[in-house]
Design a protein around this motif. Structure first.
Motif, mmCIF file in Angstrom:
data_model
loop_
_atom_site.group_PDB
_atom_site.id
_atom_site.type_symbol
_atom_site.label_atom_id
_atom_site.label_comp_id
_atom_site.label_asym_id
_atom_site.label_seq_id
_atom_site.Cartn_x
_atom_site.Cartn_y
_atom_site.Cartn_z
ATOM 1 N N ASN A 235 0.844 -1.190 0.000
ATOM 2 C CA ASN A 235 0.000 0.000 0.000
ATOM 3 C C ASN A 235 0.883 1.244 0.000
ATOM 4 O OD1 ASN A 235 -1.634 2.170 0.846
ATOM 5 N ND2 ASN A 235 -3.060 0.750 1.789
ATOM 6 N N ILE B 287 0.256 4.340 0.621
ATOM 7 C CA ILE B 287 0.124 5.242 1.771
ATOM 8 C C ILE B 287 0.861 4.636 2.967
ATOM 9 C CG2 ILE B 287 -1.475 6.465 3.258
ATOM 10 C CD1 ILE B 287 -3.578 6.225 1.158
ATOM 11 N N TRP B 288 0.690 3.333 3.150
ATOM 12 C CA TRP B 288 1.361 2.662 4.262
ATOM 13 C C TRP B 288 2.874 2.830 4.145
ATOM 14 C CZ3 TRP B 288 0.045 0.726 8.815
ATOM 15 C CH2 TRP B 288 0.935 -0.125 9.468
ATOM 16 N N GLN C 125 4.477 5.197 2.518
ATOM 17 C CA GLN C 125 4.854 6.594 2.762
ATOM 18 C C GLN C 125 4.888 6.890 4.254
ATOM 19 O OE1 GLN C 125 2.586 9.483 0.585
ATOM 20 N NE2 GLN C 125 2.817 8.372 -1.315
ATOM 21 N N ARG C 126 4.025 6.238 4.995
ATOM 22 C CA ARG C 126 3.961 6.515 6.421
ATOM 23 C C ARG C 126 5.059 5.802 7.204
ATOM 24 N NH1 ARG C 126 -0.334 8.586 8.954
ATOM 25 N NH2 ARG C 126 1.194 8.822 10.594
ATOM 26 N N ASP D 121 4.334 11.009 12.784
ATOM 27 C CA ASP D 121 5.347 9.955 12.828
ATOM 28 C C ASP D 121 5.608 9.476 14.251
ATOM 29 O OD1 ASP D 121 5.614 10.224 10.105
ATOM 30 O OD2 ASP D 121 7.120 11.788 10.312
#
Lengths: 417, 342
Positions: free
Chosen positions: A217, A219-220, A222-223, A400
């Motif tokens: 994923n 987004i996952w 990127q996080r 974060d």
């Protein structure tokens, strides 16, 4: 010109992602964290002190409540330290049962971790998927010990009792009946080992399912990619253990390096990361799901084919059976002495550590020859991890911080003790 | 005089005729959300209040109305209380120009699209004022995030709508829909596909919904801008957010999916026993809106949350360039009459 100052933010203890009672004092420059100061002690229950005033066996239950998502692993370290102190031999079957339950506990813990980590980063569906599986493992806990969480199943000399021949089934209710009932009881027709085997074989697919939601994923990624990076050298200096250390690329695992229970006899691999960021630690833990499942299957196989005692037949340490107590005076006395006074350990000290799901969980016991420890010291893996919080989040953004808390897999039961 | 009065009463009746179903739609959207996400997450969703939990929204409203509205000690009372109203009012007012069927609307204005853009942009002031007036650090962070995010996505959304404007040659929503008549292939989703995607994603961001819910950010800043709100004031924020969701979905249906036009139009079914399927009807509009609303829920159950700076990057560096490029493409297609849409 007006003065520009950083501002201080109080993160927790009443915060949805404080994982219990973490209190962080954050010094923020806009959204960027300049300083993070974890405050601990809000869940302090004085476990170590309490243990000093109780016979050895009566503190096993407190160990469950330290890291309350990996219960049996904590018990394991405690009873292993006592066994070392007393020099008790543990029967082989008990060792296999311990190995199996340690791994089931690892899955339990990692399920809790993936659920809350996902929830912290906004992927909330995973939480409920993880809890669906957790429920099944909790049932195993309940089947062997009678308690879903705080099992008190491990005892010095073995385990409390053998695995049940029959897995308890769900009863019919207004909500579960007919086809639903057959479905939920499908794995529960046979013995407990059958249930564990069915669950574990199915579990590989479940892990794949979790991975479809997160691993690729964007987004996952990127996080988590590049967040909270810890270099291998720094991870060692900070005293990291478990997936936190392996995520940084150091293949350190007590199950391989100092094998206990039956880990020398089962076949498994240690996954390690490369970059030491949140994503690598995520991948390491996902892989540990599969390795744990592999170990469980091997244990099930052995336990099915080999019977035997599950607790050392040494009445000074373990209770005699109810039958023996009925017509043997000695046995009755042993039972009485064991459950009132306990046993006296020879003066000396012992440290036993196991690879708990979060890292090295150790118990250091000093005995002065009495029936209770002179001092008990618990080495909780979460403590050094939390101590590295500031280093891991400095310069990152507020979102974060949440990712780092998740990746550290913090549980305050063990940190505050 | 008499005519004026009748006109006034008739207009009021129309307003009520739009607002009440809208509020009901919001109520049942919350239930649908909990049910749909529930089934995606292997659980039941609400099922205790009434059959299948059908009265749950009313129980929720009742609970929220009876709760105390807590005013934080050092908040600005006036701004604190006016903020939810500022969020809600534009979300409802925008519905004035939304046509539900050919010629069925409260106000037929030629600058309909512009009016909607103007009003939806106003909603963000409610969020910013709420975050500022609460005098709380968490709420303040939420307001800051929201302000930055809206600026980026408002532009992308505006450009996406300019594409529709070029294609249809009008700002009137009714005419935009009628310009799409013909068949499924005449709808604007086909030539404006990148704009549709960007419009809807911006819409999700605009309404502060997952995965762009950084202004609320449950697990980071607790509830963001409305962390200090309780009771009816919170309910109004909620109402505004969901009314906006429905609005964005309805607009997507109108501008890209032919509004009330039937998807079976132009398939050669006219004159056959299936002729009834080809007629225009507000049911089609309703169904298309529901489809987009479902996407909202689906997103929420699937995606992790973006980080605030990543959202900005996506908005400025990806969406805005794509919309600008596609605007040129559309303009060229329209001027040289490429394709069958114009």
């Amino acid at each position: 010109m007006s003065e520009i100052r950083n501002y201080t933010m109080n993160f927790g203890p009443q915060h949805p992602s404080a994982h219990g009672v973490l209190r962080l004092i954050l010094e923020m420059d806009g959204e960027v964290v300049q300083r993070a100061d974890p405050h601990i002690g809000l869940l302090h229950r004085g476990t170590e002190k309490l243990a000093e005033s109780k016979p050895f066996n009566q503190s096993i239950g407190y160990m469950d409540r330290l890291d309350y998502v990996s219960m049996m692993c904590n018990e394991h370290a405690y009873v292993a330290a006592i066994e070392k102190l007393l020099g008790v031999e543990v029967p082989e079957r008990a060792l296999y049962i311990r190995t199996m339950f340690d791994e089931m506990t690892r899955i339990l813990n990692h399920l809790m971790w993936i659920g809350t980590h996902g929830l912290d980063l906004g992927a909330m569906t995973l939480f409920l998927y993880a809890f669906r599986e957790r429920e099944q493992l909790m049932d195993c806990y309940e089947a062997v010990s009678g308690a879903r969480m705080h099992a008190t199943y491990y005892r010095p000399g073995g385990v409390y009792r053998d695995l049940p021949d029959r897995m308890p089934k769900h009863a019919e209710s207004r909500w579960t009946k007919g086809k639903d009932l057959t479905r939920v009881n499908e794995w529960r027709e046979g013995s407990m080992l059958d249930f564990i085997e069915a669950f574990t074989k199915d579990f590989f697919e479940r892990v794949d399912e979790y991975e479809t939601l997160l691993t690729d994923n964007r987004i996952w990624k990127q996080r988590t990619v590049g967040i909270g990076v810890v270099s291998p050298e720094r991870a060692l200096q900070l005293g990291f253990t478990g997936p936190m250390l392996r995520g940084s690329g150091i293949a350190w695992d007590l199950r391989k390096k100092q094998p206990y229970a039956k880990y020398a006899d089962v076949d498994f691999d240690i996954p390690i990361g490369v970059n030491g960021d949140c994503y690598d630690r995520y991948v390491v833990r996902m892989e540990e799901f599969r390795e744990s499942a592999r170990i469980i299957l091997q244990c099930v196989d052995w336990l099915r084919n080999n019977q035997g005692p599950v607790i050392a037949r040494d009445f000074k340490v373990s209770p005699p059976s109810r039958e023996e107590m009925k017509d043997d005076m000695e046995a009755l006395i042993h039972h009485f002495k064991l459950f009132t006074e306990g046993y006296c350990a020879p003066a000396g000290e012992a440290y036993a550590a196991i690879e708990a799901p979060k890292g090295e969980f150790g118990c250091y016991i000093i005995s002065d020859g009495a029936n209770k420890p002179y001092r008990l010291k618990v080495r909780a893996p979460g403590f050094p991890h939390l101590a590295a919080m500031e280093e891991m989040v400095k310069g990152h953004m507020l979102s974060d911080v949440v990712a780092v808390i998740g990746t550290q897999d913090i549980v305050f039961g063990e940190i505050d003790r | 005089m008499m005519d004026d009065l009748i006109w006034l009463i008739w207009t009021l009746a129309k307003i009520i005729g739009i607002a009440v179903p809208l509020i009901l739609a919001v109520a049942y959207l919350t239930l649908a959300e909990r049910k749909v996400i529930g089934f995606m997450q292997v659980r039941m969703g609400p099922n205790r209040v009434g059959p299948w939990g059908l009265f749950q929204p009313f129980a929720d409203v009742l609970k929220l109305l009876m709760k105390e509205i807590i005013l934080p000690a050092k908040s600005n009372r006036f701004l604190f209380l006016i903020a939810p109203v500022i969020t809600l009012a534009p979300a409802f007012a925008a519905w004035a120009v939304v046509p539900f069927d050919d010629g069925i609307h409260l106000a037929q204005i030629d600058a309909g699209l512009l009016y909607i853009l103007a009003l939806t942009s106003l909603g963000v002031y409610g969020v910013i004022i709420a975050g500022w007036a609460s005098n709380s650090k968490y709420a303040f962070l939420g307001a800051m995030r929201s302000a930055a995010q809206i600026v980026a996505y408002e532009i992308a959304m505006g450009f996406a709508l300019v594409g529709v404007l070029i294609a249809a040659g009008t700002l009137n929503l009714n005419s935009i829909v009628t310009a799409q008549s013909g068949s499924l292939m005449h709808w604007y989703w086909l030539p404006l596909f990148p704009l549709l995607v960007i419009y809807f994603i911006s819409g999700v961001a605009e309404t502060n919904r997952a995965p762009f819910d950084v202004a609320e950010g449950e697990s980071e800043i607790v509830a963001g801008f409305h962390v200090e709100y309780s009771g009816a004031a919170f309910a109004i924020f909620f109402l505004g957010e969901y009314a906006n969701m429905i609005l964005i979905s309805a607009l997507a249906a109108l501008m890209f999916f032919g509004g009330w036009l039937s998807p079976f139009q132009g398939l050669g079914l006219e004159g056959t026993p299936l002729d009834f399927l080809t007629g225009s009807s507000f049911i089609w509009f309703f169904a298309k809106t529901c489809f987009f609303l479902y996407l909202y829920l689906w997103f929420r159950a699937t995606f992790p949350r973006y980080r605030y700076d990543q959202i900005m990057r996506l908005g400025w560096k990806v969406f805005i360039p794509i919309t600008i490029v596609w605007l040129l493409v559309v303009a060229v297609m329209v001027v040289y009459q490429i394709g069958w849409w114009w």
